[in-house]
Design a protein around this motif. Structure first.
Motif, PDB file in Angstrom:
ATOM      1  N   LEU A 283     -29.079 -37.223   0.980  1.00 33.16           N
ATOM      2  CA  LEU A 283     -28.560 -36.710   2.236  1.00 33.16           C
ATOM      3  C   LEU A 283     -27.227 -36.017   1.992  1.00 33.16           C
ATOM      4  O   LEU A 283     -26.485 -36.406   1.091  1.00 33.16           O
ATOM      5  N   ALA A 284     -26.929 -35.033   2.814  1.00 35.87           N
ATOM      6  CA  ALA A 284     -25.611 -34.414   2.739  1.00 35.87           C
ATOM      7  C   ALA A 284     -24.589 -35.371   3.344  1.00 35.87           C
ATOM      8  O   ALA A 284     -24.921 -36.163   4.229  1.00 35.87           O
ATOM      9  N   GLY A 285     -23.367 -35.299   2.851  1.00 35.95           N
ATOM     10  CA  GLY A 285     -22.314 -36.133   3.425  1.00 35.95           C
ATOM     11  C   GLY A 285     -21.971 -37.348   2.577  1.00 35.95           C
ATOM     12  O   GLY A 285     -21.305 -38.253   3.047  1.00 35.95           O
ATOM     13  N   ILE A 286     -22.443 -37.364   1.308  1.00 33.30           N
ATOM     14  CA  ILE A 286     -22.089 -38.451   0.392  1.00 33.30           C
ATOM     15  C   ILE A 286     -21.221 -37.848  -0.715  1.00 33.30           C
ATOM     16  O   ILE A 286     -21.633 -36.879  -1.370  1.00 33.30           O
ATOM     17  N   TYR A 287     -20.035 -38.391  -0.875  1.00 32.07           N
ATOM     18  CA  TYR A 287     -19.088 -37.811  -1.827  1.00 32.07           C
ATOM     19  C   TYR A 287     -18.514 -38.885  -2.725  1.00 32.07           C
ATOM     20  O   TYR A 287     -18.070 -39.927  -2.258  1.00 32.07           O
ATOM     21  N   GLY A 288     -18.493 -38.612  -4.021  1.00 32.09           N
ATOM     22  CA  GLY A 288     -17.887 -39.541  -4.977  1.00 32.09           C
ATOM     23  C   GLY A 288     -16.368 -39.420  -4.967  1.00 32.09           C
ATOM     24  O   GLY A 288     -15.813 -38.355  -4.674  1.00 32.09           O
ATOM     25  N   SER A 289     -15.708 -40.523  -5.313  1.00 32.14           N
ATOM     26  CA  SER A 289     -14.237 -40.529  -5.270  1.00 32.14           C
ATOM     27  C   SER A 289     -13.625 -39.524  -6.236  1.00 32.14           C
ATOM     28  O   SER A 289     -12.611 -38.899  -5.917  1.00 32.14           O
TER      29      SER A 289
ATOM     30  N   THR B 184     -17.949 -42.792  -2.006  1.00 33.65           N
ATOM     31  CA  THR B 184     -18.192 -43.879  -2.952  1.00 33.65           C
ATOM     32  C   THR B 184     -17.039 -43.981  -3.938  1.00 33.65           C
ATOM     33  O   THR B 184     -16.564 -42.970  -4.458  1.00 33.65           O
ATOM     34  N   ALA B 185     -16.593 -45.198  -4.170  1.00 34.38           N
ATOM     35  CA  ALA B 185     -15.523 -45.440  -5.155  1.00 34.38           C
ATOM     36  C   ALA B 185     -15.960 -46.637  -5.978  1.00 34.38           C
ATOM     37  O   ALA B 185     -15.367 -47.706  -5.935  1.00 34.38           O
ATOM     38  N   ILE B 186     -17.053 -46.453  -6.722  1.00 36.23           N
ATOM     39  CA  ILE B 186     -17.667 -47.578  -7.436  1.00 36.23           C
ATOM     40  C   ILE B 186     -17.699 -47.331  -8.944  1.00 36.23           C
ATOM     41  O   ILE B 186     -18.497 -47.915  -9.657  1.00 36.23           O
TER      42      ILE B 186
ATOM     43  N   GLY C 286     -11.795 -51.255  -5.034  1.00 39.44           N
ATOM     44  CA  GLY C 286     -10.749 -51.123  -6.047  1.00 39.44           C
ATOM     45  C   GLY C 286      -9.611 -50.255  -5.526  1.00 39.44           C
ATOM     46  O   GLY C 286      -9.595 -49.836  -4.364  1.00 39.44           O
ATOM     47  N   ASN C 287      -8.657 -49.989  -6.404  1.00 38.31           N
ATOM     48  CA  ASN C 287      -7.523 -49.165  -6.001  1.00 38.31           C
ATOM     49  C   ASN C 287      -7.932 -47.742  -5.655  1.00 38.31           C
ATOM     50  O   ASN C 287      -7.283 -47.091  -4.840  1.00 38.31           O
TER      51      ASN C 287
END
Lengths: 442, 147
Positions: free
Chosen positions: A150-156, A346-348, A186-187
């Motif tokens: 899907l559109a609208g998912i962004y990695g940190s 996402t920040a994983i 996380g930070n």
């Protein structure tokens, strides 16, 4: 037999000094710069060249640190001294593995150090989130990820690069909306939170480009959920990062009290718990004051952030773009919950992209010893590329010191000798391709 | 002959560069040596020498990683430091409540063990992204006139 050369000291005395090593470092992020620093201390007259595929140096310091963390970014001032005072050469706009191969570097330089880091965002491996980024892990059995992302998912990493003006990123088509979910504890997740709570003026004040400011301000951001699988005690963020949030104006921080007091058997990290509880208490006190004195909704304190602990992302729903993120409880006791959101950040974590021009594995052999950063004769790796995506900038300084010591010991043991030509020995015509900018010095 | 010993405790390398700049500035007019606190043996403290201590702050007001080995050695060996004179320069960032507290941890311990801090407690605030080096050199210049 070592090659020797005539050198003069203070113009008075001519002595035969041992020839110096020529060193190529690939990547000008913190690990590359620190390893240059320690090798320069060891070998004050060696030729040291740092290559970077981008025109500007410093990698993660420039593009991966939140723009308001000026103290962290100030490490670049240290690295400036390498090029301004220590005779280290920066060659930007030159991608090793594409314009020059690692083997060509090894032919020209006595020592080659790979310091290209790990920049690919680890993606959520759940339905709705399959994306065009390479996969970090194998999928759990039965997971249905065959649908389009899907559109609208962004990695940190992508978001942080965008905010920092990385030349590969563009705000075209980027939509964050007014309700954002941040996945991660996380930070880096807290960095994202802070960046999306900055006013357009603050963002501009930190040098963020107008189109990026507009993409964030377009929502405008009204509500952020920050969600992770760990309990508060085990969440990875540092207390100082949470305390910093208290300074952000016009936002209320919320959490479900039942999620804060987990039955964790681990000793509680009291500093971290206190930091978050204080943040929540301050927010509720402020809203009580608001309620008493200010009933004007336009005052701007209607922005909210809600922390969630103990939830595992299960799937993302939506037609073409993100509409909701569904979680199940990590302890399996509670059922699931659904967040209606416009985008998911996402920040994983990070990993090595499959299309990275320099891949560590390609240079590993029976001769390698990754524990000390040795890939082969005269070839080394350092930082995240060596040991994986853990540790902050100072941890990479420690890593660079260790690898520089290993390189020195290998030289002392006669594993390689000075004598290769260095930068002048590179076959530069390959760089004169009309499609590419010429390499240039800083 | 008295030596000015520069001890640095660093996390990201700034204190190391300050120490190098101090050494470059003072060499030529006095005997100078520079040690990373990680490489300094507590048995080497000598009342004959004068110590310039440069220490940053890490994370939540903690000691920087490079200062930890010396701090732990001071704790376990409890050397008698009476007669030792030192001056302290702390690095930090006033955006955080724990501004400059890393240096204070090592300062307290040195004092407890009998060492005497002299001169102004130097500090640099990195909240504006500036480097501490020039301020530290100026601090050392003014201080060393007095000792």
């Amino acid at each position: 037999m070592h090659r020797s050369e005539l050198s003069t000291v203070n113009g008075e005395l001519a002595v035969f000094a041992p020839a110096t090593h020529s060193i190529a470092i690939v990547g000008s992020g913190p690990s590359g710069c620190y390893v240059a620093h320690f090798l320069r201390k060891r070998w004050p007259t060696s030729e040291i060249v740092i290559f970077d595929r981008l025109d500007l140096p410093y990698g993660l310091v420039r593009y991966g640190v939140a723009p308001d963390h000026t103290g962290t970014k100030a490490v670049a001032r240290q690295f400036d001294r390498l090029f301004e005072q220590s005779g280290v050469r920066f060659v930007g706009g030159t991608e090793i593995g594409r314009h020059i191969t690692v083997d060509q570097l090894r032919e020209a330089f006595d020592v080659t150090v790979l310091a290209t880091g790990l920049s690919a965002d680890r993606a959520l491996e759940i339905p709705g989130a399959t994306s065009n980024v390479p996969r970090a892990t194998t999928l759990p059995a039965g997971a249905d990820v065959t649908g389009a992302a899907l559109a609208g998912i962004y990695g940190s990493g992508r978001v942080t690069r965008l905010i920092n003006g990385h030349p590969d990123e563009s705000a075209n088509g980027v939509v964050f909306g007014s309700r954002i979910a941040i996945v991660g504890q996380g930070n880096v997740a807290v960095d994202l939170l802070r960046m999306f709570l900055m006013s357009p003026e603050e963002l501009r004040g930190h040098g963020v480009a107008d189109e990026v400011v507009n993409a964030i301000a377009a929502g405008p951001v009204r509500h952020i959920d920050i969600v992770g699988r760990s309990s508060l005690s085990r969440a990875k963020f540092d207390p100082a990062m949470i305390r910093e949030l208290a300074r952000i104006p016009n936002v209320r921080f919320l959490a479900d009290p039942s999620e804060l007091h987990d039955a964790d058997t681990e000793p509680r990290d009291s500093a971290k718990c206190d930091a978050l509880l204080n943040l929540l208490a301050a927010a509720s006190a402020a809203s009580a004051v608001d309620g008493a004195q200010n009933t004007d909704a336009a005052a701007g304190s209607d922005r909210t952030v809600r922390f969630h602990f103990g939830w595992v992302p299960e799937r993302i729903e939506g037609d073409d773009t993100v509409e909701a993120l569904i979680f199940r409880s990590a302890d399996g006791i509670q059922s699931s919950f659904r967040l209606a959101v416009d985008s998911v950040l996402t920040a994983i974590g990070f990993f090595e992209a499959e299309d990275a021009p320099v891949r560590r594995q390609a240079h590993e052999s029976h001769d390698s010893d990754l524990d000390i950063g040795r890939l082969g004769p005269g070839l080394f790796c350092v930082g995240w590329l060596r040991r994986g995506p853990q540790g902050t900038i100072p941890a990479n300084r420690t890593d660079a010191k260790m690898v520089a010591d290993v390189i020195g010991a290998a030289a002392d043991a006669g594993e390689f000798f000075p004598g290769k030509p260095g930068f002048s020995g590179l076959n530069l015509p390959t760089l004169n391709c009309p499609h590419r900018p010429r390499p240039h010095d800083l | 002959m008295s030596t000015t010993v520069i001890l640095y405790g660093t996390e990201s390398g700034n204190a190391e560069l300050v120490a190098e700049d101090l050494a470059a500035e003072l060499e030529g007019e006095r005997e100078v040596s520079v040690y990373d606190m990680s490489d300094f043996d507590v048995a080497d403290f000598d009342a004959e020498n004068f110590y310039l201590v440069v220490c940053s702050t890490h994370g939540d007001g903690e000691l920087p990683g490079g200062a930890t080995p010396l701090f732990e050695a001071l704790n376990s060996e409890r050397p008698n430091l009476s007669g030792i004179r030192y001056a302290m320069f702390g690095l930090g960032n006033s955006t955080y409540e724990t501004y400059s507290q890393g240096s204070e941890i090592i300062d307290r311990r040195l004092t407890e063990l009998g060492a005497k801090r002299v001169g102004v407690y130097g500090r640099h605030d990195a909240c504006d992204g500036s480097l501490p080096n020039d301020g530290a050199v100026e601090w050392a210049r003014e201080l060393l006139v007095l000792v």
